[in-house]
Write an enzyme that holds these catalytic residues in place. Structure first.
Site, PDB file in Angstrom:
ATOM      1  N   ASN A 240       3.469   8.362  -0.034  1.00 39.95           N
ATOM      2  CA  ASN A 240       4.731   8.540  -0.763  1.00 39.95           C
ATOM      3  C   ASN A 240       4.458   9.232  -2.094  1.00 39.95           C
ATOM      4  O   ASN A 240       3.327   9.623  -2.368  1.00 39.95           O
ATOM      5  CB  ASN A 240       5.426   7.183  -0.958  1.00 39.95           C
ATOM      6  CG  ASN A 240       4.536   6.219  -1.702  1.00 39.95           C
ATOM      7  OD1 ASN A 240       4.163   6.453  -2.834  1.00 39.95           O
ATOM      8  ND2 ASN A 240       4.159   5.139  -1.036  1.00 39.95           N
ATOM      9  N   ASP A 309       5.048   0.564   4.029  1.00 43.88           N
ATOM     10  CA  ASP A 309       5.458  -0.580   4.843  1.00 43.88           C
ATOM     11  C   ASP A 309       4.821  -0.524   6.239  1.00 43.88           C
ATOM     12  O   ASP A 309       4.593  -1.540   6.853  1.00 43.88           O
ATOM     13  CB  ASP A 309       6.990  -0.594   4.997  1.00 43.88           C
ATOM     14  CG  ASP A 309       7.668  -0.852   3.670  1.00 43.88           C
ATOM     15  OD1 ASP A 309       7.101  -1.614   2.863  1.00 43.88           O
ATOM     16  OD2 ASP A 309       8.750  -0.285   3.416  1.00 43.88           O
ATOM     17  N   LYS A 319      -9.736  14.950  14.328  1.00 46.74           N
ATOM     18  CA  LYS A 319      -8.503  15.619  13.910  1.00 46.74           C
ATOM     19  C   LYS A 319      -7.629  15.909  15.140  1.00 46.74           C
ATOM     20  O   LYS A 319      -8.128  16.437  16.141  1.00 46.74           O
ATOM     21  CB  LYS A 319      -8.867  16.936  13.199  1.00 46.74           C
ATOM     22  CG  LYS A 319      -7.664  17.619  12.624  1.00 46.74           C
ATOM     23  CD  LYS A 319      -8.043  18.921  11.938  1.00 46.74           C
ATOM     24  CE  LYS A 319      -6.781  19.681  11.632  1.00 46.74           C
ATOM     25  NZ  LYS A 319      -6.895  21.095  11.759  1.00 46.74           N
ATOM     26  N   PHE A 354       7.770  -5.882  -7.438  1.00 51.08           N
ATOM     27  CA  PHE A 354       8.575  -4.695  -7.737  1.00 51.08           C
ATOM     28  C   PHE A 354       9.456  -4.391  -6.535  1.00 51.08           C
ATOM     29  O   PHE A 354       9.031  -4.566  -5.391  1.00 51.08           O
ATOM     30  CB  PHE A 354       7.668  -3.473  -7.973  1.00 51.08           C
ATOM     31  CG  PHE A 354       7.416  -3.189  -9.416  1.00 51.08           C
ATOM     32  CD1 PHE A 354       6.729  -4.095 -10.204  1.00 51.08           C
ATOM     33  CD2 PHE A 354       7.867  -2.010  -9.997  1.00 51.08           C
ATOM     34  CE1 PHE A 354       6.496  -3.852 -11.537  1.00 51.08           C
ATOM     35  CE2 PHE A 354       7.641  -1.749 -11.333  1.00 51.08           C
ATOM     36  CZ  PHE A 354       6.956  -2.666 -12.111  1.00 51.08           C
ATOM     37  N   LYS A 368      15.034  -9.814  -1.737  1.00 46.51           N
ATOM     38  CA  LYS A 368      13.577  -9.665  -1.721  1.00 46.51           C
ATOM     39  C   LYS A 368      12.924 -10.735  -2.599  1.00 46.51           C
ATOM     40  O   LYS A 368      11.908 -11.321  -2.219  1.00 46.51           O
ATOM     41  CB  LYS A 368      13.199  -8.257  -2.219  1.00 46.51           C
ATOM     42  CG  LYS A 368      11.699  -8.001  -2.196  1.00 46.51           C
ATOM     43  CD  LYS A 368      11.327  -6.561  -2.427  1.00 46.51           C
ATOM     44  CE  LYS A 368       9.810  -6.418  -2.471  1.00 46.51           C
ATOM     45  NZ  LYS A 368       9.350  -5.067  -2.689  1.00 46.51           N
TER      46      LYS A 368
END
Ligand SMILES: Cc1cc2nc3c(=O)[nH]c(=O)nc-3n(C[C@H](O)[C@H](O)[C@H](O)COP(=O)(O)O)c2cc1C
Length: 440
Positions: A240, A309, A319, A354, A368
């Site tokens: 991310n 996640d 590869k 967080f 959460k």
């Protein structure tokens, strides 16, 4: 800030909590400060000026005082003072401060004061939550050298319960003592929270130079940082956009408060100050293992990393060749590091999680927090332009697990989201952790 020898101008405006300023004045004197007082006309209806004059052993600056004898009090008093403290600050004077109205001693002194100004708002919860007061407090916070104290939820003088309570005099003294003090080239004292600004990152204390008077001295914090990379094959991965800047701000702010700081860091662009102990990892599973191993040594855990996640169920050892045909990746969930660390938490440890949410963020964050069992959750919503990943400003709020909504005591209270720097956000986490450790 050491209050001994400080000259403090105390501005009292017309709220029911004005009586608490008498005790505050005495506490400040006990700390060795010299105090003078100015009052609005409304304040004199709550406490007689003679009380303040007797306690401070100095005439009080009043709108209808002996103007001929002391015509320049509105300039002389703030100039005499090292700092100006407005306790309590009514909704009315706060509005005047913001809009530059100066028609009573308290707002006049605010305008002519060039030193640090500390404002302690106090009012009924409905007034505190009114759009005008909210906006004015936000604007006031952006004024240079102006510090707005918290007005926590609690039982208010009017009998209602909610936000808007004046901090207790002892809490105000503690707040001032926690401020860091420096002088600028004009000799003016600048006071600010003991926070590490980004420019200070290079000058943070080395490990063996930590000031033992700092509040976090002898305490350890473990922070997760950066992003994780979940291998698809030896050269490709799922990840991310986290830059790691928030974790660096948090690490720096804990350091500046005297903590021993360790991080478990995934890949990231931002760099940690030298005194931080860094364990480098790549995947969520590696981070999970490192955190569970290291957490027993920590007093505080801050889960700031942007952990994937999911991970590919199988990472190819070679590869993956380009066959130009459809490729389906099967993903499986990663371990939940926050929940697993809460499961191992000791009663004397503090855990802050967080949540980055992009929609229905308050509901998702409350859910959460409840599911994780953490002590607090920093809700971070990059919905404003220029905030979030890679930027210095964020939209956030800190949700405390033991805070309860005034209207519905069964629900956790979710404070309003605010825009602030990553250092502001970090400072809130540090303050929360210190308070929690103190009461553990
Ligand atoms: C009994 C009583 C209590 C009050 N308490 C508060 C208060 O706690 N906070 C506040 O902002 N205003 C309060 N007010 C309203 C202020 O007194 C009013 O806005 C006044 O004009 C403020 O003047 P000042 O800001 O010049 O001191 C109260 C008024 C009354 C009559």
């Amino acid at each position: 800030m050491n209050l001994a020898g400080k000259k403090i101008l105390l501005g009292v405006s017309g709220g029911i909590a004005a009586y608490k300023s008498c005790e505050l004045l005495r506490l400040l004197q006990k700390k060795g400060a010299e105090v003078r007082v100015c009052m609005t006309e409304a304040a004199t209806q709550f406490v007689a000026p003679l009380t303040f004059a007797s306690l401070s052993k100095c005439p009080v600056y009043l709108k209808n005082g002996a103007i001929e004898a002391r015509p320049f009090q509105h300039i002389d008093f703030p100039r005499w003072a090292d700092l100006y403290l407005v306790v309590p600050a009514t909704a009315n004077v706060i509005g005047k401060f913001v809009y530059g109205i100066a028609d009573d001693p308290v707002s006049l002194c605010f305008m002519s004061c060039t030193g640090p100004r500390f404002i302690a708002p106090a009012m009924n919860v409905a007034m505190f939550n009114s759009p005008a007061v909210k906006r004015n407090l936000e604007t006031l916070r952006s004024f240079e050298n102006t510090f707005v104290m918290d007005s926590p939820a609690g039982e208010l003088a009017c009998g209602e319960v909610g936000k808007g309570r004046l901090l207790d005099p002892a809490e105000i003294v503690e707040y001032l003592e926690k401020r860091r003090e420096t002088k600028d080239e004009r000799g003016v004292i600048l006071s600010e929270a003991p926070r590490a600004k980004s420019k200070d990152l290079q000058t943070l204390p080395a490990e063996n130079e930590v000031d033992p008077t700092l509040p976090g001295y002898g305490k350890k914090v473990l922070i997760t940082a950066g992003r994780t990379e979940e291998a698809i094959d030896p050269v490709r991965y799922i990840s991310n956009r986290s830059s790691g800047k928030t974790a660096v701000a948090i690490a720096a702010t804990f350091l500046a408060n005297g903590f021993d700081v360790s991080v478990v860091a995934g890949p990231m662009e931002a760099e940690f100050p030298g005194a931080v102990h860094v364990t480098r990892i790549k995947s969520a599973c590696d981070m999970h293992k490192a955190v569970l191993e290291q957490m027993k040594n920590a007093d505080v855990l801050v889960h700031c990393a942007a952990v994937a996640d999911y991970r590919p169920k199988v990472a190819a050892t070679e590869k993956i060749k380009d066959s130009r045909s459809q490729l389906i990746l099967e993903l499986e969930p990663n371990p939940n590091i926050l929940r697993d660390s809460v499961a191992q938490k000791r009663a004397d440890q503090v855990i802050v999680g967080f949540a980055l949410e992009t929609d229905h963020f308050k509901e998702h964050a409350a859910e959460k927090l409840k599911k994780s069992g953490a002590d607090a959750l920093l809700l971070n919503a990059p919905v404003a332009a220029n905030s979030g990943f890679g930027f210095d400003e964020v939209r956030y709020t800190l949700i405390r697990a033991n805070s309860r909504n005034a209207q519905n005591a069964g629900e956790v209270e979710i404070p309003e989201m605010k825009m602030g720097s990553k250092i502001d956000l970090a400072q809130e986490i540090v303050d929360f952790s210190l308070d929690k450790l103190k009461n553990a």
